[in-house]
Each structure stands twice: as structure tokens, then as C-alpha cells.
Design a protein around this motif. Structure first.
Motif, PDB file in Angstrom:
ATOM      1  N   LYS A  27       0.837  -1.207   0.000  1.00  0.00           N
ATOM      2  CA  LYS A  27       0.000   0.000   0.000  1.00  0.00           C
ATOM      3  C   LYS A  27       0.868   1.251   0.000  1.00  0.00           C
ATOM      4  CE  LYS A  27      -0.473   0.234   4.932  1.00  0.00           C
ATOM      5  NZ  LYS A  27      -1.155   0.727   6.043  1.00  0.00           N
ATOM      6  N   THR A  28       0.194   2.365  -0.144  1.00  0.00           N
ATOM      7  CA  THR A  28       0.855   3.662  -0.071  1.00  0.00           C
ATOM      8  C   THR A  28       0.822   4.135   1.379  1.00  0.00           C
ATOM      9  OG1 THR A  28       0.222   4.233  -2.313  1.00  0.00           O
ATOM     10  CG2 THR A  28       0.609   6.081  -0.809  1.00  0.00           C
ATOM     11  N   THR A  29       1.950   4.618   1.873  1.00  0.00           N
ATOM     12  CA  THR A  29       1.992   5.110   3.253  1.00  0.00           C
ATOM     13  C   THR A  29       1.824   6.628   3.262  1.00  0.00           C
ATOM     14  OG1 THR A  29       3.403   3.306   3.947  1.00  0.00           O
ATOM     15  CG2 THR A  29       3.407   5.260   5.340  1.00  0.00           C
ATOM     16  N   ASP A  89      -6.408  11.093   1.683  1.00  0.00           N
ATOM     17  CA  ASP A  89      -5.868   9.741   1.803  1.00  0.00           C
ATOM     18  C   ASP A  89      -5.475   9.235   0.428  1.00  0.00           C
ATOM     19  OD1 ASP A  89      -5.191   7.230   2.469  1.00  0.00           O
ATOM     20  OD2 ASP A  89      -7.104   6.671   3.364  1.00  0.00           O
ATOM     21  N   TRP A  90      -4.175   9.110   0.214  1.00  0.00           N
ATOM     22  CA  TRP A  90      -3.674   8.697  -1.100  1.00  0.00           C
ATOM     23  C   TRP A  90      -3.688   7.187  -1.253  1.00  0.00           C
ATOM     24  CZ3 TRP A  90      -3.046  12.608  -4.356  1.00  0.00           C
ATOM     25  CH2 TRP A  90      -2.822  13.876  -3.809  1.00  0.00           C
ATOM     26  N   SER A  91      -4.093   6.500  -0.201  1.00  0.00           N
ATOM     27  CA  SER A  91      -4.108   5.045  -0.262  1.00  0.00           C
ATOM     28  C   SER A  91      -5.556   4.574  -0.335  1.00  0.00           C
ATOM     29  CB  SER A  91      -3.444   4.492   1.005  1.00  0.00           C
ATOM     30  OG  SER A  91      -3.577   3.104   1.041  1.00  0.00           O
ATOM     31  N   SER A  92      -5.798   3.524  -1.076  1.00  0.00           N
ATOM     32  CA  SER A  92      -7.157   2.980  -1.123  1.00  0.00           C
ATOM     33  C   SER A  92      -7.117   1.471  -1.306  1.00  0.00           C
ATOM     34  CB  SER A  92      -7.937   3.607  -2.278  1.00  0.00           C
ATOM     35  OG  SER A  92      -9.199   2.999  -2.368  1.00  0.00           O
ATOM     36  N   GLU A 105      -9.818   0.059  -2.194  1.00  0.00           N
ATOM     37  CA  GLU A 105     -10.930  -0.145  -3.122  1.00  0.00           C
ATOM     38  C   GLU A 105     -10.420  -0.619  -4.479  1.00  0.00           C
ATOM     39  OE1 GLU A 105     -14.673  -0.479  -2.886  1.00  0.00           O
ATOM     40  OE2 GLU A 105     -13.857   0.880  -1.396  1.00  0.00           O
ATOM     41  N   ARG A 106     -11.050  -1.614  -5.043  1.00  0.00           N
ATOM     42  CA  ARG A 106     -10.685  -2.052  -6.390  1.00  0.00           C
ATOM     43  C   ARG A 106     -11.950  -2.390  -7.167  1.00  0.00           C
ATOM     44  NH1 ARG A 106      -6.588  -0.187  -4.633  1.00  0.00           N
ATOM     45  NH2 ARG A 106      -4.475  -0.979  -4.878  1.00  0.00           N
ATOM     46  N   LYS A 107     -11.854  -2.257  -8.490  1.00  0.00           N
ATOM     47  CA  LYS A 107     -12.990  -2.628  -9.339  1.00  0.00           C
ATOM     48  C   LYS A 107     -13.260  -4.123  -9.184  1.00  0.00           C
ATOM     49  CE  LYS A 107     -11.781   0.739 -12.926  1.00  0.00           C
ATOM     50  NZ  LYS A 107     -12.880   1.691 -12.886  1.00  0.00           N
ATOM     51  N   ILE A 123       6.181   3.443   1.794  1.00  0.00           N
ATOM     52  CA  ILE A 123       6.687   4.215   0.645  1.00  0.00           C
ATOM     53  C   ILE A 123       5.568   5.108   0.124  1.00  0.00           C
ATOM     54  CG2 ILE A 123       6.196   2.219  -0.852  1.00  0.00           C
ATOM     55  CD1 ILE A 123       8.508   3.158  -2.659  1.00  0.00           C
ATOM     56  N   GLN A 124       5.937   6.300  -0.311  1.00  0.00           N
ATOM     57  CA  GLN A 124       4.946   7.217  -0.896  1.00  0.00           C
ATOM     58  C   GLN A 124       5.594   8.078  -1.972  1.00  0.00           C
ATOM     59  OE1 GLN A 124       3.201  10.222   1.687  1.00  0.00           O
ATOM     60  NE2 GLN A 124       1.325  10.257   0.479  1.00  0.00           N
ATOM     61  N   PHE A 125       4.848   8.273  -3.029  1.00  0.00           N
ATOM     62  CA  PHE A 125       5.236   9.143  -4.141  1.00  0.00           C
ATOM     63  C   PHE A 125       5.325  10.593  -3.640  1.00  0.00           C
ATOM     64  CE2 PHE A 125       4.485   7.855  -8.707  1.00  0.00           C
ATOM     65  CZ  PHE A 125       5.141   8.911  -9.286  1.00  0.00           C
ATOM     66  N   VAL A 126       6.347  11.331  -4.034  1.00  0.00           N
ATOM     67  CA  VAL A 126       6.407  12.779  -3.750  1.00  0.00           C
ATOM     68  C   VAL A 126       6.224  13.471  -5.089  1.00  0.00           C
ATOM     69  CG1 VAL A 126       7.837  14.670  -2.841  1.00  0.00           C
ATOM     70  CG2 VAL A 126       8.061  12.363  -1.874  1.00  0.00           C
ATOM     71  N   SER A 127       4.970  13.734  -5.447  1.00  0.00           N
ATOM     72  CA  SER A 127       4.725  14.137  -6.831  1.00  0.00           C
ATOM     73  C   SER A 127       4.422  15.621  -7.019  1.00  0.00           C
ATOM     74  CB  SER A 127       3.553  13.328  -7.392  1.00  0.00           C
ATOM     75  OG  SER A 127       2.403  13.629  -6.640  1.00  0.00           O
ATOM     76  N   PHE A 128       4.130  16.334  -5.917  1.00  0.00           N
ATOM     77  CA  PHE A 128       3.685  17.729  -6.104  1.00  0.00           C
ATOM     78  C   PHE A 128       4.683  18.626  -6.836  1.00  0.00           C
ATOM     79  CE2 PHE A 128       0.164  16.479  -3.540  1.00  0.00           C
ATOM     80  CZ  PHE A 128      -0.863  17.200  -4.130  1.00  0.00           C
TER      81      PHE A 128
HETATM   82  C1  LIG Z   1       1.813   6.520 -11.308  1.00  0.00           C
HETATM   83  C2  LIG Z   1       1.372   6.705  -9.889  1.00  0.00           C
HETATM   84  C3  LIG Z   1       1.268   7.990  -9.362  1.00  0.00           C
HETATM   85  C4  LIG Z   1       0.909   8.170  -8.028  1.00  0.00           C
HETATM   86  N1  LIG Z   1       0.903   9.421  -7.496  1.00  0.00           N
HETATM   87  C5  LIG Z   1       0.777   9.553  -6.146  1.00  0.00           C
HETATM   88  C6  LIG Z   1       0.977  10.797  -5.506  1.00  0.00           C
HETATM   89  O1  LIG Z   1       1.206  11.784  -6.156  1.00  0.00           O
HETATM   90  N2  LIG Z   1       0.912  10.873  -4.157  1.00  0.00           N
HETATM   91  C7  LIG Z   1       0.655   9.757  -3.401  1.00  0.00           C
HETATM   92  O2  LIG Z   1       0.664   9.851  -2.178  1.00  0.00           O
HETATM   93  N3  LIG Z   1       0.404   8.567  -3.994  1.00  0.00           N
HETATM   94  C8  LIG Z   1       0.472   8.452  -5.330  1.00  0.00           C
HETATM   95  N4  LIG Z   1       0.285   7.226  -5.914  1.00  0.00           N
HETATM   96  C9  LIG Z   1      -0.269   6.122  -5.113  1.00  0.00           C
HETATM   97  C10 LIG Z   1      -1.770   5.940  -5.392  1.00  0.00           C
HETATM   98  O3  LIG Z   1      -2.519   7.017  -4.863  1.00  0.00           O
HETATM   99  C11 LIG Z   1      -2.201   4.603  -4.766  1.00  0.00           C
HETATM  100  O4  LIG Z   1      -1.439   3.587  -5.362  1.00  0.00           O
HETATM  101  C12 LIG Z   1      -3.676   4.266  -4.952  1.00  0.00           C
HETATM  102  O5  LIG Z   1      -4.532   5.207  -4.323  1.00  0.00           O
HETATM  103  C13 LIG Z   1      -4.005   2.893  -4.377  1.00  0.00           C
HETATM  104  O6  LIG Z   1      -3.610   2.853  -3.010  1.00  0.00           O
HETATM  105  P1  LIG Z   1      -2.522   1.792  -2.505  1.00  0.00           P
HETATM  106  O7  LIG Z   1      -1.216   2.075  -3.176  1.00  0.00           O
HETATM  107  O8  LIG Z   1      -2.450   1.999  -1.013  1.00  0.00           O
HETATM  108  O9  LIG Z   1      -3.038   0.444  -2.867  1.00  0.00           O
HETATM  109  C14 LIG Z   1       0.615   7.038  -7.237  1.00  0.00           C
HETATM  110  C15 LIG Z   1       0.699   5.755  -7.778  1.00  0.00           C
HETATM  111  C16 LIG Z   1       1.091   5.592  -9.081  1.00  0.00           C
HETATM  112  C17 LIG Z   1       1.230   4.181  -9.620  1.00  0.00           C
END
Ligand SMILES: Cc1cc2nc3c(=O)[nH]c(=O)nc-3n(C[C@H](O)[C@H](O)[C@H](O)COP(=O)(O)O)c2cc1C
Length: 269
Positions: free
Chosen positions: A11-13, A236-239, A241-243, A189-194
Motif C-alpha cells: 500500500k501507499t503510506t 488519503d492517497w491510499s485505497s 478499493e478495487r474494481k 513508501i509514498q510518491f512525492v509528486s507535487f
Molecule cells: C503513477 C502513480 C502515481 C501516483 N501518485 C501519487 C501521488 O502523487 N501521491 C501519493 O501519495 N500517492 C500516489 N500514488 C499512489 C496511489 O494514490 C495509490 O497507489 C492508490 O490510491 C491505491 O492505493 P494503494 O497504493 O495503497 O493500494 C501514485 C501511484 C502511481 C502508480
């Protein structure tokens, strides 16, 4: 852990990490699993930069927080991504994708449905919500013991050519290996995308990291060990939920959704 448990627990933290440094053994393992990924002609187009220097992390954190505040106060973020936000469990159930927007600061909750309108935006700005969220983002990045920059070899990453697609695809596979391994190591782990959302700010990070002309910085992640208890943040960047399988799997041809698999749900086995 069992392999499938790792996959379904990835998951995303969103929250803070423990202050502990990521051990060199774990850093090395994360790099080795990433490099074990498949790539076109075994081109291995990925490169990684491991960042532990506090000054660099603080500066990236400042850029990230300020970028978030900017795109949120100008409304560009919401405008660009509003199709992914769900405002109620019922809406989430209908789409089974996107992110549930149910943790707004208390003051804004009565206006949940209006946050994407011009009046909602001006209310958010008056209440300094973009500033608060930006500052939270800065703190999360600043408190991360490790940042990882992911780069692609520009001779492979050519967006106008097929090799551009192949190299991005390969990088995704490498990142998924790394991401899965964080689960096994008790890490998050979390994306730093801003910074990517604000023209010029990504370039500032590339300069900080001394990215040479033959490489392109594709992504920055924050990593660390996760505390036992984690709280859901405002966004909350994590979910989980899935189709349902019938929404994303076809049988034989694309006019026939897979039937009979939805009962088992799309997530855990
Ligand atoms: C290409 C890509 C871009 C993403 N961008 C962000 C982001 O900008 N910030 C963030 O916190 N998570 C980001 N994520 C994580 C998604 O929000 C997350 O994978 C999704 O909501 C499902 O949650 P999970 O990873 O906990 O299963 C990104 C994931 C991917 C694959």
C-alpha cells in the motif's frame, strides 16, 4: 511473509515514518529487487539516487510542500484531478476506483460537495486549507529518513518513440518489485509528486540531485520504517478499493465481461 500476503498488503503510506535510518542492508536489497525487474532487450533503463542527507531532504520537502500549497490554492490540482475524488461510500461503491474524500478538516465538512466549485475554492483559501495541507506534506517529506529518486536513461526514454513506452513500462516493473519488498521489510513508501505539478519546481529538484543531461528524473519517493499505528490524513492517497473483475476483465474478446468472479471480490484471495 507469504508472497500473496505481500502483494495484497502492499500500500501507499500516507503518514509519518519512524525516525530510524533505513539500514544499508535494506537499501541494498531494495536496489537489487528493483534491478531484478524485466526490461526491453534487458536494457535496464532505470537509475536510482538514494538520498539521506538531511539538508537535501529538507529542501525537497520545502519544494514539495510549497508546490502542494500553490496548486491547491490556485485550484489547478482539483480541476485536473476531480474525476478521481469520491465524496461518499456510496459513490465509491459505484465506481470502485479513485480516492474517498472523507477526511476533510472539520470546518470544511459541511461544504464537502462544494469544494470543487469557485466558491468552495475561495472558502478553502480563506480557511488556509492549502497552506495547512502543504505544511503537512512538507513535514511528512522532511521526516523521511530516505528519499529515492528514480531516473531513466534518456537514450531509452524517448517519449515520441516506442522505446519511451518500453522504458516507462520497465521502470514500473522495477518500482513494483521495490514497493512489494517494502512490505516484507516493515517499511512504507509514498510518491512525492507535487513538485512535478508546478513548472520549474521539478527542475529545482533535478539541480539539487545533480541530474546529468543523459538522465531524466522520473519520480521521487519517500521511504522509512512504519510505526505500528497509523492515522488517515485529510487526503488519503491510499485505497483498498478495487474494481470488480467484471469491470476490468474480459473473456475471449472485449465485448464479454468475465462473469462469476465478482463474488470473490477483486482484492484479497
Ligand atoms: C503513477 C502513480 C502515481 C501516483 N501518485 C501519487 C501521488 O502523487 N501521491 C501519493 O501519495 N500517492 C500516489 N500514488 C499512489 C496511489 O494514490 C495509490 O497507489 C492508490 O490510491 C491505491 O492505493 P494503494 O497504493 O495503497 O493500494 C501514485 C501511484 C502511481 C502508480
Amino acid at each position: 511473509m507469504e508472497f500473496l500476503d505481500v502483494v495484497f498488503n502492499r500500500k501507499t503510506t500516507n503518514g509519518p515514518f519512524l525516525p530510524d535510518k533505513v539500514s544499508e542492508e535494506h537499501q541494498q536489497l531494495l536496489m537489487r529487487v528493483a534491478a531484478a525487474a524485466p526490461s526491453q532487450f534487458n536494457s535496464q533503463p532505470w537509475r536510482f539516487v538514494l538520498i539521506e542527507d538531511d539538508e537535501t531532504i529538507q529542501e525537497i520537502a520545502r519544494i514539495s510542500g510549497a508546490s502542494m500549497t500553490k496548486v491547491m490554492s490556485e485550484g489547478t490540482f482539483f480541476e485536473r484531478y476531480k474525476k478521481y475524488f469520491r465524496f461518499s461510500p456510496a459513490e465509491m461503491e459505484e465506481h470502485r476506483s479513485g480516492m474517498l474524500f472523507d477526511q476533510l478538516p472539520a470546518l470544511l465538512r459541511p461544504f464537502t460537495k462544494r469544494v470543487f466549485t469557485p466558491s468552495g475554492q475561495s472558502l478553502m483559501n480563506t480557511l488556509r486549507v492549502p497552506r495547512t495541507l502543504g505544511e503537512e506534506n512538507r513535514k511528512l517529506v522532511a521526516g523521511s529518513p530516505l528519499l529515492v529518486g528514480v531516473l531513466l536513461d534518456r537514450s531509452e526514454y524517448r517519449p515520441d518513440q516506442l522505446s519511451g513506452f518500453y522504458s516507462v513500462f520497465s521502470m514500473g516493473a522495477a518500482m513494483e518489485n521495490l514497493w512489494l519488498t517494502t512490505v516484507e521489510l516493515g517499511m512504507g513508501i509514498q510518491f512525492v509528486s507535487f513538485p512535478m505539478e508546478v513548472p520549474g519546481n521539478w527542475r529545482r529538484i533535478e539541480e539539487l540531485l545533480k541530474v546529468p543531461d543523459d538522465l531524466q528524473l522520473m519520480a521521487v519517493y519517500r521511504l522509512g520504517y512504519v510505526p505500528a499505528k497509523q492515522r488517515r490524513p485529510a487526503i488519503d492517497w491510499s485505497s483498498r478499493e478495487r474494481k470488480k473483475p467484471s469491470q476490468y476483465v474480459f473473456r475471449g474478446a472485449c465485448d464479454t465481461p468475465q462473469s462469476g468472479w465478482d463474488e470473490a471480490d477483486g482484492t484479497a484471495p
